[in-house]
Design a protein around this motif. Structure first.
Motif, PDB file in Angstrom:
ATOM      1  N   LEU A  48       0.819  -1.213   0.000  1.00  0.00           N
ATOM      2  CA  LEU A  48       0.000   0.000   0.000  1.00  0.00           C
ATOM      3  C   LEU A  48       0.852   1.263   0.000  1.00  0.00           C
ATOM      4  O   LEU A  48       0.406   2.312  -0.469  1.00  0.00           O
ATOM      5  N   LEU A  49       2.074   1.178   0.516  1.00  0.00           N
ATOM      6  CA  LEU A  49       2.940   2.350   0.545  1.00  0.00           C
ATOM      7  C   LEU A  49       3.304   2.819  -0.861  1.00  0.00           C
ATOM      8  O   LEU A  49       3.675   3.971  -1.064  1.00  0.00           O
ATOM      9  N   SER A  50       3.229   1.916  -1.830  1.00  0.00           N
ATOM     10  CA  SER A  50       3.425   2.345  -3.213  1.00  0.00           C
ATOM     11  C   SER A  50       2.106   2.514  -3.941  1.00  0.00           C
ATOM     12  O   SER A  50       2.002   3.349  -4.850  1.00  0.00           O
ATOM     13  N   SER A  51       1.067   1.766  -3.542  1.00  0.00           N
ATOM     14  CA  SER A  51      -0.223   1.901  -4.207  1.00  0.00           C
ATOM     15  C   SER A  51      -0.931   3.199  -3.833  1.00  0.00           C
ATOM     16  O   SER A  51      -1.591   3.826  -4.670  1.00  0.00           O
ATOM     17  N   ILE A  52      -0.790   3.633  -2.584  1.00  0.00           N
ATOM     18  CA  ILE A  52      -1.482   4.843  -2.125  1.00  0.00           C
ATOM     19  C   ILE A  52      -1.056   6.083  -2.909  1.00  0.00           C
ATOM     20  O   ILE A  52      -1.912   6.861  -3.369  1.00  0.00           O
ATOM     21  N   PRO A  53       0.254   6.330  -3.100  1.00  0.00           N
ATOM     22  CA  PRO A  53       0.610   7.496  -3.917  1.00  0.00           C
ATOM     23  C   PRO A  53       0.061   7.421  -5.336  1.00  0.00           C
ATOM     24  O   PRO A  53      -0.368   8.435  -5.895  1.00  0.00           O
ATOM     25  N   LEU A  54       0.067   6.221  -5.901  1.00  0.00           N
ATOM     26  CA  LEU A  54      -0.430   6.077  -7.265  1.00  0.00           C
ATOM     27  C   LEU A  54      -1.932   6.323  -7.333  1.00  0.00           C
ATOM     28  O   LEU A  54      -2.439   6.910  -8.285  1.00  0.00           O
ATOM     29  N   ALA A  56      -3.441   8.324  -5.300  1.00  0.00           N
ATOM     30  CA  ALA A  56      -3.521   9.785  -5.171  1.00  0.00           C
ATOM     31  C   ALA A  56      -3.261  10.451  -6.510  1.00  0.00           C
ATOM     32  O   ALA A  56      -3.935  11.425  -6.874  1.00  0.00           O
ATOM     33  N   PHE A  57      -2.298   9.923  -7.272  1.00  0.00           N
ATOM     34  CA  PHE A  57      -2.041  10.449  -8.616  1.00  0.00           C
ATOM     35  C   PHE A  57      -3.300  10.323  -9.467  1.00  0.00           C
ATOM     36  O   PHE A  57      -3.672  11.248 -10.201  1.00  0.00           O
ATOM     37  N   GLY A  87       3.083  15.950   4.291  1.00  0.00           N
ATOM     38  CA  GLY A  87       3.171  14.497   4.295  1.00  0.00           C
ATOM     39  C   GLY A  87       4.488  13.989   4.852  1.00  0.00           C
ATOM     40  O   GLY A  87       4.523  13.002   5.605  1.00  0.00           O
ATOM     41  N   LEU A  88       5.585  14.648   4.503  1.00  0.00           N
ATOM     42  CA  LEU A  88       6.899  14.256   5.029  1.00  0.00           C
ATOM     43  C   LEU A  88       6.933  14.368   6.549  1.00  0.00           C
ATOM     44  O   LEU A  88       7.453  13.474   7.238  1.00  0.00           O
ATOM     45  N   CYS A  89       6.393  15.446   7.072  1.00  0.00           N
ATOM     46  CA  CYS A  89       6.406  15.654   8.523  1.00  0.00           C
ATOM     47  C   CYS A  89       5.524  14.633   9.242  1.00  0.00           C
ATOM     48  O   CYS A  89       5.922  14.074  10.275  1.00  0.00           O
ATOM     49  N   LEU A  90       4.333  14.371   8.706  1.00  0.00           N
ATOM     50  CA  LEU A  90       3.434  13.411   9.351  1.00  0.00           C
ATOM     51  C   LEU A  90       4.015  12.007   9.319  1.00  0.00           C
ATOM     52  O   LEU A  90       3.916  11.252  10.298  1.00  0.00           O
ATOM     53  N   ARG A  91       4.624  11.632   8.217  1.00  0.00           N
ATOM     54  CA  ARG A  91       5.157  10.281   8.058  1.00  0.00           C
ATOM     55  C   ARG A  91       6.284   9.977   9.039  1.00  0.00           C
ATOM     56  O   ARG A  91       6.557   8.810   9.346  1.00  0.00           O
ATOM     57  N   ALA A  92       6.958  11.016   9.534  1.00  0.00           N
ATOM     58  CA  ALA A  92       8.094  10.816  10.422  1.00  0.00           C
ATOM     59  C   ALA A  92       7.684  10.278  11.788  1.00  0.00           C
ATOM     60  O   ALA A  92       8.524   9.746  12.512  1.00  0.00           O
ATOM     61  N   TRP A  93       6.391  10.435  12.157  1.00  0.00           N
ATOM     62  CA  TRP A  93       5.900   9.766  13.358  1.00  0.00           C
ATOM     63  C   TRP A  93       5.611   8.318  12.983  1.00  0.00           C
ATOM     64  O   TRP A  93       4.614   8.030  12.309  1.00  0.00           O
ATOM     65  N   ILE A  94       6.475   7.431  13.399  1.00  0.00           N
ATOM     66  CA  ILE A  94       6.453   6.061  12.879  1.00  0.00           C
ATOM     67  C   ILE A  94       5.303   5.265  13.489  1.00  0.00           C
ATOM     68  O   ILE A  94       5.434   4.599  14.525  1.00  0.00           O
ATOM     69  N   LEU A  99       2.061   6.721   8.741  1.00  0.00           N
ATOM     70  CA  LEU A  99       2.845   6.354   7.565  1.00  0.00           C
ATOM     71  C   LEU A  99       1.971   6.365   6.313  1.00  0.00           C
ATOM     72  O   LEU A  99       2.354   6.907   5.263  1.00  0.00           O
ATOM     73  N   LEU A 100       0.780   5.792   6.416  1.00  0.00           N
ATOM     74  CA  LEU A 100      -0.111   5.700   5.265  1.00  0.00           C
ATOM     75  C   LEU A 100      -0.705   7.063   4.896  1.00  0.00           C
ATOM     76  O   LEU A 100      -0.753   7.430   3.718  1.00  0.00           O
ATOM     77  N   ILE A 101      -1.141   7.828   5.901  1.00  0.00           N
ATOM     78  CA  ILE A 101      -1.731   9.144   5.612  1.00  0.00           C
ATOM     79  C   ILE A 101      -0.669  10.093   5.072  1.00  0.00           C
ATOM     80  O   ILE A 101      -0.913  10.849   4.117  1.00  0.00           O
ATOM     81  N   GLY A 102       0.524  10.079   5.692  1.00  0.00           N
ATOM     82  CA  GLY A 102       1.609  10.929   5.202  1.00  0.00           C
ATOM     83  C   GLY A 102       1.994  10.590   3.776  1.00  0.00           C
ATOM     84  O   GLY A 102       2.226  11.481   2.945  1.00  0.00           O
ATOM     85  N   THR A 103       2.030   9.289   3.469  1.00  0.00           N
ATOM     86  CA  THR A 103       2.328   8.855   2.107  1.00  0.00           C
ATOM     87  C   THR A 103       1.253   9.330   1.139  1.00  0.00           C
ATOM     88  O   THR A 103       1.550   9.733   0.012  1.00  0.00           O
ATOM     89  N   ALA A 104      -0.014   9.299   1.582  1.00  0.00           N
ATOM     90  CA  ALA A 104      -1.110   9.780   0.729  1.00  0.00           C
ATOM     91  C   ALA A 104      -0.964  11.273   0.442  1.00  0.00           C
ATOM     92  O   ALA A 104      -1.158  11.718  -0.693  1.00  0.00           O
ATOM     93  N   LEU A 105      -0.608  12.058   1.452  1.00  0.00           N
ATOM     94  CA  LEU A 105      -0.416  13.501   1.250  1.00  0.00           C
ATOM     95  C   LEU A 105       0.734  13.769   0.275  1.00  0.00           C
ATOM     96  O   LEU A 105       0.636  14.654  -0.590  1.00  0.00           O
ATOM     97  N   ILE A 106       1.804  13.013   0.428  1.00  0.00           N
ATOM     98  CA  ILE A 106       2.927  13.149  -0.506  1.00  0.00           C
ATOM     99  C   ILE A 106       2.454  12.851  -1.927  1.00  0.00           C
ATOM    100  O   ILE A 106       2.800  13.559  -2.879  1.00  0.00           O
TER     101      ILE A 106
END
Length: 392
Positions: A48-54, A56-57, A87-94, A99-106
């Motif tokens: 999902l970490l790669s599917s979510i950005p796609l 979003a695209f 997204g970068l800032c949110l994702r840093a809270w592990i 991780l998923l929401i931050g990746t979606a924002l990115i």
């Protein structure tokens, strides 16, 4: 109203923005094994970490043009950069949800910028669209390659006050670059240009009724599908045949650097040689050789990755170049870019997830590579037909 922008300022901003159009989410993949272990993630969740950005695209690509119509192309690109930063800032809270929401924002931020850059280039510098397109694709690959190569060492840095050792540092590696890109882009934003509404009425039939637009969309979608399967799972494929995590991360960076090489060569070549057929054949042959090499010759995985990266990178450069070369106006470029990237990335969004599923069910990566080979004839046919077509 359109205002003149110094070429040096525009190119500098273009380079800095391009550095942020792949690295913020592709750099997470060398860390997947660590994240899966620490967060108890399955292969499907990791996919999902790669599917979510796609996804979003796919969702936000057509929306980007609507936003740009209201607040201008330049301001919308600034909005995209701010979304990536969030997204970068949110994702840093592990945590898995962060991780998923931050990746979606990115993904949303990158989607907005991806759609509009071809139109911005066509608007400000219509006579050098192909070289500038190749330039920003080159910088996308360089940024992703460098970041993928350093995230594993950064993740090994230990500070007692930081959760999960150095993972937050690794995931924030692109934040300074993104902030600097926004700073350099702001003077261009002040010269913002609203899209001319009269152009909308002039486009008949709509872009989605043009057969050539669909060929470009399918070509772009399949190229993206292949590319993101490798970006997502190439390190895991390497560790499954005995490579160390560090070596897999390094090879992952080399793969992405190799994807930038075609853009480096094509940028000057496109000024002299406008025929796309030779570039298309090169993309097809090298990508297929890379897949075959990884399937049958795992000890040569580095060279297979280089070949595939060059082929996919050339295909990506072609896909975006088709958007500017096969259209006549900045609006047509926005419309085609939104269609090709929305539908294309929607198709591609399922690819990493399906690749992970095939691995889970078959317990090996050969089934994924064979499936990719089975689809390449469709990709090849679309590419060659586009090269022979006139403008929309």
């Amino acid at each position: 109203m359109h205002k003149v922008v110094p070429k040096s300022l525009f190119i500098c901003a273009l380079i800095l923005i391009a550095l942020n159009l792949r690295a913020p989410f592709t750099s997470v993949f060398p860390l997947l094994d660590d994240l899966k272990l620490r967060l108890d993630m399955s292969s499907q969740q990791a996919g999902l970490l790669s599917s979510i950005p796609l996804l979003a695209f796919a969702i936000f690509s057509p929306i980007a043009a609507i936003i740009a119509k209201k607040i201008s192309l330049e301001t919308t690109i600034s909005l995209g950069l701010l979304t990536i930063i969030a997204g970068l800032c949110l994702r840093a809270w592990i945590r898995i949800d962060h991780l998923l929401i931050g990746t979606a924002l990115i993904g949303v931020g990158i989607a907005i910028i991806n759609v509009l850059l071809p139109s911005v280039i066509k608007q400000y510098f219509p006579n050098i669209t192909s070289p500038l397109t190749a330039l920003y694709i080159l910088m996308m690959g360089i940024g992703a390659a460098i970041n993928s190569s350093i995230v594993v060492p950064l993740s090994s840095i230990h500070f007692s006050s930081i959760t999960l050792s150095g993972l937050p540092i690794a995931l924030l590696a692109m934040l300074p670059v993104c902030l600097f890109a926004l700073l350099v882009w702001l003077p261009i934003q002040l010269k913002r240009t609203l899209i001319n509404n009269s152009e909308y009425a002039q486009q008949t039939p709509p872009i989605w009724k043009r057969p050539l637009a669909w060929k470009i969309t399918v070509f772009f979608g399949l190229n993206s599908s292949f590319n993101y399967i490798f970006i997502s799972w190439y390190p895991a494929m390497l560790t499954s045949v005995g490579y160390s995590v560090e070596t897999a991360g390094l090879y992952h960076g080399v793969l992405q650097l190799a994807s930038a090489i075609p853009a480096l060569v094509m940028a000057p070549l496109m000024l002299r040689y406008q025929s796309m057929t030779a570039y298309c054949v090169f993309a097809l042959v090298t990508a297929i050789l890379g897949i075959v090499g990884l399937l049958f010759f795992p000890p040569l995985a580095l060279w297979s990755g280089i070949l595939f990266g060059m082929g996919a990178g050339c295909g990506f450069t072609l896909g975006l170049s088709f958007i500017t070369l096969k259209t006549s106006t900045p609006f047509q470029a926005v419309a085609l870019s939104g269609m090709a990237q929305s539908i294309g990335y929607f198709l591609a969004s399922f690819a990493p997830f399906l690749a992970g599923y095939l691995h889970e069910t078959s317990h090996q990566w050969n089934s994924t590579l064979i499936a990719m080979l089975a689809i390449t004839p469709i990709w090849a046919t679309c590419g060659l037909l586009i090269c022979k077509s006139q403008r929309i």
